[in-house]
Design a protein around this motif. Sequence first.
Motif, short mmCIF file in Angstrom:
data_model
loop_
_atom_site.label_atom_id
_atom_site.label_comp_id
_atom_site.label_asym_id
_atom_site.label_seq_id
_atom_site.Cartn_x
_atom_site.Cartn_y
_atom_site.Cartn_z
N VAL A 159 0.84 -1.20 0.00
CA VAL A 159 0.00 0.00 0.00
C VAL A 159 0.87 1.25 0.00
N GLY A 160 1.91 1.26 0.85
CA GLY A 160 2.81 2.40 0.89
C GLY A 160 3.53 2.63 -0.42
N VAL A 173 -1.51 -6.54 -5.82
CA VAL A 173 -0.86 -7.40 -4.83
C VAL A 173 -1.31 -7.04 -3.42
N SER A 174 -1.50 -5.76 -3.16
CA SER A 174 -1.96 -5.34 -1.82
C SER A 174 -3.36 -5.88 -1.53
N ILE A 175 -4.21 -5.93 -2.53
CA ILE A 175 -5.56 -6.49 -2.34
C ILE A 175 -5.48 -7.99 -2.09
N LEU A 176 -4.68 -8.68 -2.90
CA LEU A 176 -4.51 -10.12 -2.69
C LEU A 176 -3.90 -10.40 -1.32
N GLY A 177 -2.95 -9.57 -0.92
CA GLY A 177 -2.31 -9.75 0.38
C GLY A 177 -3.28 -9.59 1.54
N ALA A 238 7.31 2.36 1.63
CA ALA A 238 7.13 0.90 1.65
C ALA A 238 7.66 0.31 2.96
N LEU A 239 8.84 0.76 3.40
CA LEU A 239 9.43 0.22 4.63
C LEU A 239 8.62 0.67 5.86
N ALA A 240 8.13 1.91 5.84
CA ALA A 240 7.28 2.37 6.94
C ALA A 240 5.98 1.57 6.98
#
Length: 282
Positions: A159-160, A173-177, A238-240
């Motif tokens: 998401v980030g 990928v964020s939705i699948l995750g 992304a890391l946050a």
Amino acid sequence: MFRVSRSTSEVPWRDRFPAALTLVIPVVFGAAWMAAGGAPVHFPLVNLGALVLSLLWIMTGRGPHTAFSRHLLAVVLLLVMVAPVVIGPQVTSISGDRVVRWFPLGNITLHAGMLTTPALIVLAARNSKLAAPIILAALLATLLQPDAATGFALTFAAVGLHHVTKDWKVGLVSILGFFASITMALHGEIAPQPFVERVLVEAAKQDLLLAAALAISLISAFLLILFAISVVREVRFALAGLLFGFLIMSLMSNYPTPFIGYGAAPILGFGLALGLHRIPAR
């Protein structure tokens, strides 16, 4: 954008201090809490030892600087994520399912997700073509364990990253995750261990000011990653997001609390990621 010098890819030391503080503040607070709270003597010592190793890498590390070395590192990290399925100790979840999230290293066991995903997210964030496949592969490895904390952490990382890049593949990928992590949450919850899981909740039962101090130390780590470390926005967001996912799951259920709870894996994992300074974009 940043430049990579032809003569050396070293980041000035002053630019490395925010990355170092990201770990120093919560790990030292956590070690002090464990020492004062009656934790086994080796708990804070292991965390402080992992901090020293991480700081050495953050302050002096380089690279990887070639496409081949970055791809090789991503493959090795993904293999480490899968390793617990083959060689790691297993426990039975509250729901009666098999859980394999750790692999032994001498006298300690390391949480595979927290050890590997920070660097994987940095590598994904610096490669627009492989970002979605790397995160998806990490989610699939997590599904084998299963580990909802790592699953949601990867989801928030995606998401980030999507927030910055607007890459539809990363968004997918964020939705699948999200849905994969819900499945993992239904089958992978285990009984909490003192000084490892639900650290803030247990600290609040002892002393609200103590819990607030530990929480502030974690918030400082999150804010330093998001706004202060010397990397591009893709990596920072992304890391946050990854750290946010781990923290939220440690509050909501029986999952390890990074940095302030006992466990070398998140310290070494984020230390490795924070030391991957200025990887060229692809």
